[in-house]
Design a protein around this motif. Sequence first.
Motif, PDB file in Angstrom:
ATOM      1  N   HIS A 250      43.355  30.122  51.652  1.00 21.99           N
ATOM      2  CA  HIS A 250      42.673  31.059  52.551  1.00 21.99           C
ATOM      3  C   HIS A 250      43.413  32.383  52.693  1.00 21.99           C
ATOM      4  CE1 HIS A 250      45.847  29.235  54.930  1.00 21.99           C
ATOM      5  NE2 HIS A 250      45.724  30.214  55.806  1.00 21.99           N
ATOM      6  N   LEU A 251      44.622  32.469  52.136  1.00 22.91           N
ATOM      7  CA  LEU A 251      45.465  33.652  52.299  1.00 22.91           C
ATOM      8  C   LEU A 251      45.129  34.728  51.264  1.00 22.91           C
ATOM      9  CD1 LEU A 251      48.876  31.829  52.815  1.00 22.91           C
ATOM     10  CD2 LEU A 251      47.604  33.077  54.567  1.00 22.91           C
ATOM     11  N   PRO A 252      45.492  35.981  51.539  1.00 27.48           N
ATOM     12  CA  PRO A 252      45.344  37.022  50.522  1.00 27.48           C
ATOM     13  C   PRO A 252      46.493  36.937  49.511  1.00 27.48           C
ATOM     14  CG  PRO A 252      46.194  37.982  52.545  1.00 27.48           C
ATOM     15  CD  PRO A 252      45.919  36.533  52.845  1.00 27.48           C
ATOM     16  N   PHE A 253      46.156  37.102  48.225  1.00 23.08           N
ATOM     17  CA  PHE A 253      47.132  37.051  47.144  1.00 23.08           C
ATOM     18  C   PHE A 253      47.261  38.444  46.523  1.00 23.08           C
ATOM     19  CE2 PHE A 253      45.429  32.762  47.513  1.00 23.08           C
ATOM     20  CZ  PHE A 253      46.573  31.978  47.466  1.00 23.08           C
ATOM     21  N   TYR A 254      48.505  38.847  46.278  1.00 25.50           N
ATOM     22  CA  TYR A 254      48.770  40.183  45.743  1.00 25.50           C
ATOM     23  C   TYR A 254      49.594  40.064  44.463  1.00 25.50           C
ATOM     24  CZ  TYR A 254      47.431  41.378  50.507  1.00 25.50           C
ATOM     25  OH  TYR A 254      46.757  41.482  51.699  1.00 25.50           O
ATOM     26  N   LEU A 255      49.028  40.528  43.359  1.00 27.93           N
ATOM     27  CA  LEU A 255      49.726  40.512  42.075  1.00 27.93           C
ATOM     28  C   LEU A 255      50.723  41.667  42.018  1.00 27.93           C
ATOM     29  CD1 LEU A 255      46.538  39.943  39.928  1.00 27.93           C
ATOM     30  CD2 LEU A 255      48.423  38.305  40.088  1.00 27.93           C
ATOM     31  N   GLU A 256      51.959  41.340  41.609  1.00 26.20           N
ATOM     32  CA  GLU A 256      52.981  42.361  41.366  1.00 26.20           C
ATOM     33  C   GLU A 256      53.532  42.188  39.945  1.00 26.20           C
ATOM     34  OE1 GLU A 256      55.168  43.101  45.592  1.00 26.20           O
ATOM     35  OE2 GLU A 256      55.733  41.300  44.497  1.00 26.20           O
ATOM     36  N   THR A 257      52.692  41.754  39.051  1.00 29.10           N
ATOM     37  CA  THR A 257      53.093  41.493  37.679  1.00 29.10           C
ATOM     38  C   THR A 257      53.232  42.815  36.914  1.00 29.10           C
ATOM     39  OG1 THR A 257      50.743  41.143  37.241  1.00 29.10           O
ATOM     40  CG2 THR A 257      52.095  39.188  37.561  1.00 29.10           C
ATOM     41  N   PRO A 258      54.037  42.836  35.841  1.00 27.46           N
ATOM     42  CA  PRO A 258      54.223  44.074  35.066  1.00 27.46           C
ATOM     43  C   PRO A 258      52.974  44.399  34.254  1.00 27.46           C
ATOM     44  CG  PRO A 258      55.453  42.259  34.078  1.00 27.46           C
ATOM     45  CD  PRO A 258      54.907  41.747  35.367  1.00 27.46           C
ATOM     46  N   ASN A 259      52.064  45.150  34.857  1.00 26.08           N
ATOM     47  CA  ASN A 259      50.745  45.391  34.278  1.00 26.08           C
ATOM     48  C   ASN A 259      50.262  46.799  34.542  1.00 26.08           C
ATOM     49  OD1 ASN A 259      49.356  43.258  32.851  1.00 26.08           O
ATOM     50  ND2 ASN A 259      49.480  42.036  34.715  1.00 26.08           N
ATOM     51  N   ASP A 260      49.307  47.238  33.740  1.00 26.79           N
ATOM     52  CA  ASP A 260      48.516  48.415  34.065  1.00 26.79           C
ATOM     53  C   ASP A 260      47.226  47.914  34.725  1.00 26.79           C
ATOM     54  OD1 ASP A 260      47.042  47.322  31.975  1.00 26.79           O
ATOM     55  OD2 ASP A 260      47.503  48.931  30.561  1.00 26.79           O
ATOM     56  N   LEU A 261      46.333  48.815  35.077  1.00 22.80           N
ATOM     57  CA  LEU A 261      45.123  48.436  35.801  1.00 22.80           C
ATOM     58  C   LEU A 261      44.268  47.459  34.984  1.00 22.80           C
ATOM     59  CD1 LEU A 261      44.288  49.317  38.636  1.00 22.80           C
ATOM     60  CD2 LEU A 261      42.672  50.915  37.609  1.00 22.80           C
ATOM     61  N   GLU A 262      44.195  47.676  33.680  1.00 26.93           N
ATOM     62  CA  GLU A 262      43.407  46.795  32.814  1.00 26.93           C
ATOM     63  C   GLU A 262      43.995  45.387  32.809  1.00 26.93           C
ATOM     64  OE1 GLU A 262      42.453  46.544  28.083  1.00 26.93           O
ATOM     65  OE2 GLU A 262      42.264  48.524  29.030  1.00 26.93           O
ATOM     66  N   GLY A 263      45.330  45.299  32.790  1.00 27.86           N
ATOM     67  CA  GLY A 263      45.998  44.001  32.819  1.00 27.86           C
ATOM     68  C   GLY A 263      45.754  43.276  34.126  1.00 27.86           C
ATOM     69  N   TYR A 264      45.781  44.017  35.239  1.00 29.95           N
ATOM     70  CA  TYR A 264      45.480  43.405  36.534  1.00 29.95           C
ATOM     71  C   TYR A 264      44.043  42.882  36.566  1.00 29.95           C
ATOM     72  CZ  TYR A 264      49.785  45.022  38.798  1.00 29.95           C
ATOM     73  OH  TYR A 264      51.093  45.222  39.165  1.00 29.95           O
ATOM     74  N   ALA A 265      43.132  43.634  35.992  1.00 29.52           N
ATOM     75  CA  ALA A 265      41.726  43.203  35.957  1.00 29.52           C
ATOM     76  C   ALA A 265      41.589  41.874  35.225  1.00 29.52           C
ATOM     77  CB  ALA A 265      40.868  44.277  35.289  1.00 29.52           C
ATOM     78  N   ARG A 266      42.312  41.715  34.121  1.00 24.25           N
ATOM     79  CA  ARG A 266      42.259  40.463  33.352  1.00 24.25           C
ATOM     80  C   ARG A 266      42.820  39.307  34.177  1.00 24.25           C
ATOM     81  NH1 ARG A 266      43.826  43.878  28.978  1.00 24.25           N
ATOM     82  NH2 ARG A 266      46.016  43.316  29.297  1.00 24.25           N
ATOM     83  N   GLU A 267      43.941  39.534  34.860  1.00 26.74           N
ATOM     84  CA  GLU A 267      44.546  38.469  35.661  1.00 26.74           C
ATOM     85  C   GLU A 267      43.646  38.077  36.828  1.00 26.74           C
ATOM     86  OE1 GLU A 267      49.324  38.938  34.836  1.00 26.74           O
ATOM     87  OE2 GLU A 267      48.505  39.772  36.698  1.00 26.74           O
ATOM     88  N   ILE A 268      43.039  39.068  37.461  1.00 27.92           N
ATOM     89  CA  ILE A 268      42.143  38.780  38.585  1.00 27.92           C
ATOM     90  C   ILE A 268      40.948  37.961  38.111  1.00 27.92           C
ATOM     91  CG2 ILE A 268      40.502  39.858  40.199  1.00 27.92           C
ATOM     92  CD1 ILE A 268      42.630  42.100  40.569  1.00 27.92           C
ATOM     93  N   ALA A 269      40.375  38.345  36.967  1.00 26.66           N
ATOM     94  CA  ALA A 269      39.235  37.597  36.415  1.00 26.66           C
ATOM     95  C   ALA A 269      39.643  36.162  36.077  1.00 26.66           C
ATOM     96  CB  ALA A 269      38.696  38.307  35.178  1.00 26.66           C
ATOM     97  N   LEU A 270      40.823  36.004  35.474  1.00 30.09           N
ATOM     98  CA  LEU A 270      41.322  34.683  35.102  1.00 30.09           C
ATOM     99  C   LEU A 270      41.483  33.797  36.335  1.00 30.09           C
ATOM    100  CD1 LEU A 270      42.722  32.777  32.962  1.00 30.09           C
ATOM    101  CD2 LEU A 270      44.861  33.920  33.580  1.00 30.09           C
ATOM    102  N   LEU A 271      42.061  34.340  37.393  1.00 27.77           N
ATOM    103  CA  LEU A 271      42.328  33.549  38.597  1.00 27.77           C
ATOM    104  C   LEU A 271      41.060  33.288  39.395  1.00 27.77           C
ATOM    105  CD1 LEU A 271      45.698  35.252  39.469  1.00 27.77           C
ATOM    106  CD2 LEU A 271      45.386  32.905  38.681  1.00 27.77           C
ATOM    107  N   ARG A 272      40.140  34.217  39.387  1.00 28.62           N
ATOM    108  CA  ARG A 272      38.848  33.954  40.064  1.00 28.62           C
ATOM    109  C   ARG A 272      38.124  32.790  39.392  1.00 28.62           C
ATOM    110  NH1 ARG A 272      37.735  37.099  44.016  1.00 28.62           N
ATOM    111  NH2 ARG A 272      38.279  39.311  44.115  1.00 28.62           N
ATOM    112  N   GLU A 273      38.191  32.732  38.099  1.00 28.53           N
ATOM    113  CA  GLU A 273      37.532  31.653  37.351  1.00 28.53           C
ATOM    114  C   GLU A 273      38.179  30.308  37.660  1.00 28.53           C
ATOM    115  OE1 GLU A 273      36.336  30.458  32.750  1.00 28.53           O
ATOM    116  OE2 GLU A 273      37.326  32.368  33.161  1.00 28.53           O
TER     117      GLU A 273
END
Length: 277
Positions: A250-273
């Motif tokens: 139920h908590l908010p999750f914040y990615l701080e991985t070494p990424n650009d915006l496109e990389g963050y988009a991929r990780e967010i899509a992966l984790l949502r799935e």
Amino acid sequence: MLTIGCHLSSAKGYTAMAKEAEKIHANTFQFFTRNPRGARAKEINPEDVKIFHKKAKEQGIAQILAHAPYTLNACSADESVREFAVNTMRDDLQRMEYTPGNCYNFHPGSHVKQGPETGIAYIAQMLNELLKKDQSTTVLLETMAGKGSEVGRNFEELREILDRVELQEKMGVCLDTCHVYDAGYDIVTDLDGVLTEFDKVIGLNRLRAVHLNDSMFGLSSHKDRHARIGEGKIGLEAIVRVINHPALSHLPFYLETPNDLEGYAREIALLREAYKE
């Protein structure tokens, strides 16, 4: 619904961050309040904030997380550095009231050979000086990896700080997956055990946010080097267990991985799935 976002640059203001979040399908985000390696803070534009509030409501942006600069060290052996920490956090908390009801995260600091007990006393002293009953912001202590003389290398040190704070209702904790793993808490093979210990020592009710990072060096390394999701020693399978754990989901999750915006988009899509509603 999974509440997930990443660290975004605040250089162009709140509205620009909301637009970037929308672009990568994030429903929250983290940002630095000022130069992360310095002291300068961008002047807040009230009109930008007004537009942001409208856009955030339309996009369903949940709790956003401000991050203090890395230069903030409330328990330094140098009095001028401690004074800088007090002045910086005071200014940040005033600025946070432009976006009320959110969270402000900071690294507890490094005691620099003074010993953790002295460091803990300095940190609590600062918080007792700055926290106000009428503030809407919750201040979060971040779990640390334990490199050098960091305070917050274990749950007990965070608890000691919290116990000394007078306005405890204004305080919480941000759990960083890379940091706790590097500190020696095995979230890969014993996530339940780690969360049970967290609850016993600090209380899961105090947990308000999660920094979701893989670890480059791994368990008990005390290195604090983030890796992309699934490319480090924690691994994708364990990260998926984190976002789906009933004590955390139920908590908010914040990615701080070494990424650009496109990389963050991929990780967010992966984790949502991988997230189970």
